[in-house]
Design a protein around this motif. Structure first.
Motif, PDB file in Angstrom:
ATOM      1  N   GLU A   1       1.093  -1.182   0.216  1.00  0.00           N
ATOM      2  CA  GLU A   1      -0.538   0.371  -0.076  1.00  0.00           C
ATOM      3  C   GLU A   1       1.150   1.643  -0.096  1.00  0.00           C
ATOM      4  N   LEU A   2       2.387   1.167   0.757  1.00  0.00           N
ATOM      5  CA  LEU A   2       2.874   2.277   0.629  1.00  0.00           C
ATOM      6  C   LEU A   2       3.260   2.340  -1.223  1.00  0.00           C
ATOM      7  N   LEU A   3       3.852   1.472  -1.220  1.00  0.00           N
ATOM      8  CA  LEU A   3       5.046   1.165  -2.589  1.00  0.00           C
ATOM      9  C   LEU A   3       3.861   1.739  -3.776  1.00  0.00           C
ATOM     10  N   VAL A   4       2.569   1.824  -3.689  1.00  0.00           N
ATOM     11  CA  VAL A   4       1.359   2.459  -4.984  1.00  0.00           C
ATOM     12  C   VAL A   4       1.114   3.468  -4.063  1.00  0.00           C
ATOM     13  N   ASP A   5       1.420   4.198  -3.118  1.00  0.00           N
ATOM     14  CA  ASP A   5       1.162   5.397  -2.368  1.00  0.00           C
ATOM     15  C   ASP A   5      -0.166   5.926  -1.612  1.00  0.00           C
ATOM     16  N   TRP A   6      -0.580   4.341  -1.563  1.00  0.00           N
ATOM     17  CA  TRP A   6      -2.090   4.904  -1.084  1.00  0.00           C
ATOM     18  C   TRP A   6      -2.529   5.385   0.497  1.00  0.00           C
TER      19      TRP A   6
END
Ligand SMILES: Nc1ncnc2c1ncn2[C@@H]1O[C@H](COP(=O)(O)OP(=O)(O)OP(=O)(O)O)[C@@H](O)[C@H]1O
Ligand SMILES: Nc1ncnc2c1ncn2[C@@H]1O[C@H](COP(=O)(O)OP(=O)(O)OP(=O)(O)O)[C@@H](O)[C@H]1O
Ligand SMILES: Nc1ncnc2c1ncn2[C@@H]1O[C@H](COP(=O)(O)OP(=O)(O)OP(=O)(O)O)[C@@H](O)[C@H]1O
Ligand SMILES: Nc1ncnc2c1ncn2[C@@H]1O[C@H](COP(=O)(O)OP(=O)(O)OP(=O)(O)O)[C@@H](O)[C@H]1O
Ligand SMILES: Nc1ncnc2c1ncn2[C@@H]1O[C@H](COP(=O)(O)OP(=O)(O)OP(=O)(O)O)[C@@H](O)[C@H]1O
Ligand SMILES: Nc1ncnc2c1ncn2[C@@H]1O[C@H](COP(=O)(O)OP(=O)(O)OP(=O)(O)O)[C@@H](O)[C@H]1O
Ligand SMILES: [Mg+2]
Ligand SMILES: [Mg+2]
Ligand SMILES: [Mg+2]
Ligand SMILES: [Mg+2]
Ligand SMILES: [Mg+2]
Ligand SMILES: [Mg+2]
Lengths: 266, 266, 266, 266, 266, 266
Positions: free
Chosen positions: F127-132
């Motif tokens: 979720e952080l990888l996709v800037d969620w």
């Protein structure tokens, strides 16, 4: 061309007399006791900042309806301070600037101010500066945040800064979350009563007493009320329009009638 | 190519006769007394700005439904002013401009106007200039803000500027928060009654009295009402379409019937 | 590569026969009297523009459901005009263009048209040209505004321009606020009745009378109705699909059944 | 690196056997009669395009739930066509491409196809190609529009093109307004009944009859239903997972139980 | 200029005494026992990080209403740690930075901190750092994610890092999903009771006991309540404003009355 | 600098021992039988991929609340595989990367993995990888789509790849439409019961039995429940905080009380 414009920051410790003067072209008419109170309030804040042992940063916002005289009053206060650095920051001088250029202009002005022991910055029309449009609403986030940060940034040692800002209606301030950033606020009122309107017509010199009486009567009849609620700016322009008409009093009444009716749309 | 286009600003103190003339190709038909009133109003504002001791900046907006004649009337007023600087600012000349280029074009035109003692700027089709689309709605924030700023910017000393702007319907003005920025407004009406429509058909020279009588009758029957509510522009084009048909009166009635029915969708 | 593509504008006064011909590959079947009416209407507008003393700019939109034959009919009308400048503007030739490139292509085509005394421009598939997607909805604001501006821009003196545009369903036109920009509209219908469908099958030469009777019966049974409501394009393709099947009539009925059922999703 | 990738278009008239072969690594199990029907349908469309006097452009979409075998079936059909130009367009080969690069890749592939007398293009996973994400929903407008345009663009004279596209669920097609652009559709089903599941387990060779009986019983008990509703892809992977477990039948039942339960979230 | 600004990271193992000192210009008044508790808490976390066998990364957030003293308290704690690396990361030093420049500044500061065996980083005003604006709400996604990642990133071997962050109100933390990223939180209260306000007035030295009594009475009367709920920062500024007025107690009461009334809008 | 960072991909067939080791600094405490089950599950998937005749691509997602130990467990499983290529892909190593750089990093890592006969990739914190960010929600569409594509992309012949991914809560997976892309899922639980918490306190060595008894009692009293529901990570940090306090048991109870109360906001 724009880069060039960015260089036009006034020479340090020079005062922007002319720019500010342009804002008071219509003078300051004392059509109500509020006007003097507002100017008194301004003097108080100037004194607070002037004292070496007191608040080194003070920000005051003038808010009020369109054309109520915010810019003229802020300019008047700034000029009366006699601080060595006075600067007007206005969207008018930033037409065609992108967000980054506006922020740089803001930043540069504050840096210049920090170099003077006593400074006043007038930030005119905050809502246009941040590209505020009520649909959405939309606005420039980055300019807004820069403004918030600069409003709270302590000047360096032995530097003192007073900020006057102008904006339409407090609600915009609140929506932009700018309200709590200001140390103080001054409300600038519309011309609200027929009596105030009468004072202005008298001071304009264009109407004799009979004409004033007639036009006020006409307006009251037209709107069915004694309330006016129109800014001084529109009234002064309306007087000039009326002067072109043979039926001056009638024309002025019609112009005012329209302005009063339009209030609902503002 | 676009940069080049930006240079095409008219020579200072030259007047854009040709551009403006193109807008009045269909003439000004006096199909109702409103038309003369509107032109009178225009003259009044021109006089107000012309006087050296009066308002140095005045902005007037002409609003009305599509094709009601806003551009033609604004062009007519501007040409009648005889001011040394007259300029038409139209989205037609900015196809393919990005936001920044539009703003620069606006800014440059105002700067040019400030160089003439007396200037008129016609800003045509504000809602297209700001890329207004009612879905959303969407529009160019930055062009809108530039427009707002320029509408309120005082000209330099001894310079006087009159602005005519055109736009469809006041509601767009209000949504864009442009309404209170204008000093005055002029409503341009559709052709609303059968009587007005009759005048136009007569002046067109294409219909004899019997044909007028017949086509008006057909329209009334078709729509079940005496109301017309169609812009002069569509009517003039409809007359030309009808001329191609053998059954001229019948075709005109059908064209008008469609146009009247379509009003709900505009 | 793209820049190059922008240069591919047809030589002035040359006519885009081939491009337009490709659009009518399936011919124009006269399956209903509407088809002739539509072509008549087209001729009327061509005559209106052709006359030197008449309307110098006329825009006509053909709207109808997917595959109803809009492009074929617009191409047919344009070819029949015999105007010296004819140009098809289609999204197919702008795959991979960005917004600015599309606008430049539009602008350039109109400029070229203004050089011919009589011109027709066919703007195919407006909703794809403006990247319209109903979710949201989304579309390219700047291309849309350019289109609006160009639709209303008067050609120079002694130049006359007729614009045919195609688009799916009038509702899209209305949402995009393009509807009132057109001087006239032509509705292109689906193939709606079994009788019309029968005509097409007959003219296709693939079905004998018995097979037509059978397949129409099957379709009616399948859908429980006499209504068809499918575009001519899908029907012609369906006939070809059916030809591959041993049970030609049965397959055609199934294809049509699916197409009729799918209407709810379009 | 990316530019380089754009050059990797297969040599003209060469066939992408290897790429397509990779998609059918798990073979095509005939677990239900639907599978043969689907392949038949594919052959029909191939024949329709192959005939010189028939449809020069035909587009068929295979839609079905995740892992139901869409890509494998489309690849199989394309390979079986024996057309001289076959190309797989897959998001897998466009990781890191921006919108413009994707569109160029699409455009280039179609241009290459137009050079062959007979071509098949398989466009895999439309919804990923257009960056579809159901939240919002969001997707790449420009790739979607390019796709729509290319799906409707007639090949040049004597060139014939068949397009197979795959996508999850018809609802996405409909939301993207792609549904009416396809000439035909093929629904690819999940493995839905216990009987179908049994066939697959048998053909996998990993389970003997007793184990099949047991695991099907377990699944039915776990889910309280005879319905399966899981894609062939997940089932084949589940079989491999189960093989690692000592209790193969039990593990397979648990894996299937989870997959069946998870359907609600897909 | 901006690139240059990015280089102004303090020399490694140097301590940012001056920057931090500026934040405590108004001192730390012990107007309530909460203040000492907060400072105690800070010492505890400093000790936890200092121990070589304990937590190598600890993050603590100070949250409270505008002007409640968050920055001053965080600065005080950081200075009292005596860690060899102390750095204040403040939006004030990033005016005019774009998102990428802010992230690089963050990243660089953390990298520098990882070089010291013991470090404190004070991240001031998180909500401004991420360009948080409650309308929408809007904020810089990428800065927020960078912050989240850095808050959870383990320092290299034998490096220990303590992070103090400040922000207005916990609700913002929660909306930004930052709340669970912090190991601990400290709530910084407003000046809430008349008794606390009295202590502050006493310590200010500007009011004698009688004046304090009078002004507190006035405030209570004005607001009809004993509750205060105003930040220490606004109170200290209000005292300075009051000093300019002849009626010091009355003016202070009015300033406080306004501030208390305005709470609803914050 | 960033370009350089992109080059830091580990040497082929080298193993990222150190990076992964950092994730397990706190060890793996066996506070519940679930922990062993999770590790068993991991071994099963490793074996499935290892077998040459089995699944060449397998993706497993570990999901659970913040700080529940997802990263530590995924790292442990990857290290235990003894595959020649092991790589941790973490947002921590991509601070300041733009979308395109992240995608290139992903793509490059997968390409490197395809060169080894057996590979494990750990994708941490999807979720952080996709800037969620849950507000909106917002996320990087293009990184998400790249991830989806790579999760489904078959490795080349004779190459086998196992993917472990971690993310908070399954609901995020489902919103992002990532859920059906994974072949298997492993739920990582919080520390849920007082008994589990007791095991951890015992294994920490900081508390004797009496202190454990007391602190558990305090927590139960404070929260009025036996449920805990806090991640192992926060518990381990809380133990260290408590060690700094003279009243260790009391402080630990308070820290846990706060953490338990805060669950509602996560
Ligand atoms: N008492 C007064 N207060 C303010 N302005 C006055 C007063 N009397 C006369 N004026 C004149 O009225 C005009 C007020 O216009 P001003 O631009 O200051 O209004 P504003 O509120 O800033 O308008 P806007 O909302 O457009 O920014 C000025 O020309 C000023 O000289
Ligand atoms: N009384 C009239 N008022 C205005 N225009 C008239 C009148 N009589 C004839 N015309 C002609 O009608 C046409 C009006 O078109 P015009 O473009 O001015 O309308 P518009 O309201 O600006 O349209 P749009 O909404 O498209 O901008 C012009 O050709 C003009 O010459
Ligand atoms: N009466 C007819 N009207 C129009 N097209 C016809 C007719 N008879 C046969 N055709 C053929 O049917 C096809 C109509 O397709 P066309 O592309 O024009 O439809 P369309 O409405 O533009 O589709 P789309 O919505 O996809 O743009 C053409 O191949 C045309 O030759
Ligand atoms: N009858 C069948 N139909 C389709 N695929 C089958 C069949 N029998 C076995 N398979 C195998 O099952 C797998 C189906 O996976 P495929 O990638 O084609 O599914 P998909 O629907 O495209 O998945 P996704 O939704 O992820 O794109 C392939 O490995 C294929 O070889
Ligand atoms: N007990 C105290 N706690 C905090 N600050 C105090 C205290 N006593 C006096 N002060 C002074 O009050 C001021 C508090 O302002 P500070 O900028 O720290 O508030 P803040 O909460 O960070 O404001 P903002 O919300 O604008 O960031 C400082 O000048 C500080 O020196
Ligand atoms: N049984 C266990 N399972 C997982 N981690 C454990 C266990 N016992 C001790 N630990 C330690 O607890 C910590 C778990 O932190 P980890 O970063 O793995 O959690 P996370 O769920 O990935 O957190 P986040 O949600 O912040 O990504 C690690 O330091 C690990 O060594
Ligand atoms: Mg003002
Ligand atoms: Mg007009
Ligand atoms: Mg078409
Ligand atoms: Mg697939
Ligand atoms: Mg602060
Ligand atoms: Mg983790």
């Amino acid at each position: 061309d724009f880069l060039h414009a960015l260089d036009e920051v006034k020479p340090l410790f020079g005062v922007a007399e002319e720019e500010l003067g342009k804002c008071i072209r219509g003078g300051i008419l004392h059509f109500s006791s509020y006007i003097e109170n507002i100017l008194d309030e301004g003097r108080l804040y100037i004194n607070q900042v002037r004292k070496p042992d007191s608040t080194p940063l003070l920000s005051v916002v003038l808010h009020g309806p369109p054309g109520s005289g915010k810019t003229a009053l802020a300019a008047k206060m700034a000029m009366d301070s006699d601080f060595p650095f006075i600067k007007l920051l206005s969207p008018e001088d930033m037409v065609g600037f992108n967000e980054m250029q506006k922020i740089q202009q803001l930043d540069r002005t504050f840096r210049d101010a920090y170099k003077s022991p006593l400074s006043v910055i007038v930030i005119d029309n905050i809502e246009l500066l941040v590209d505020w449009v009520p649909i959405g609403p939309r606005f420039s986030n980055s300019v807004l945040v820069a403004l918030k940060v600069l409003l709270g940034k302590q000047p360096p040692k032995d530097r003192r800064l007073l900020i006057f800002a102008t904006t339409t209606e407090r609600s915009v301030l609140q929506q932009l979350d700018l309200y709590p950033r200001f140390d103080a606020e001054i409300a600038v009122p519309n011309v609200n009563s027929q009596q105030e309107l009468g004072h202005i017509l008298q001071q304009s010199g264009a109407f004799d007493d009979r004409a004033i009486h007639q036009t006020l009567g006409d307006i009251q009849e037209m709107t069915g009320s004694q309330e006016v609620g129109v800014g001084i700016k529109k009234i002064l322009t309306g007087i000039e329009t009326a002067k072109q008409d043979e039926d001056m009093a009638g024309r002025f009444a019609r112009v005012m009638g329209q302005a009063i009716a339009a209030r609902g749309y503002e």
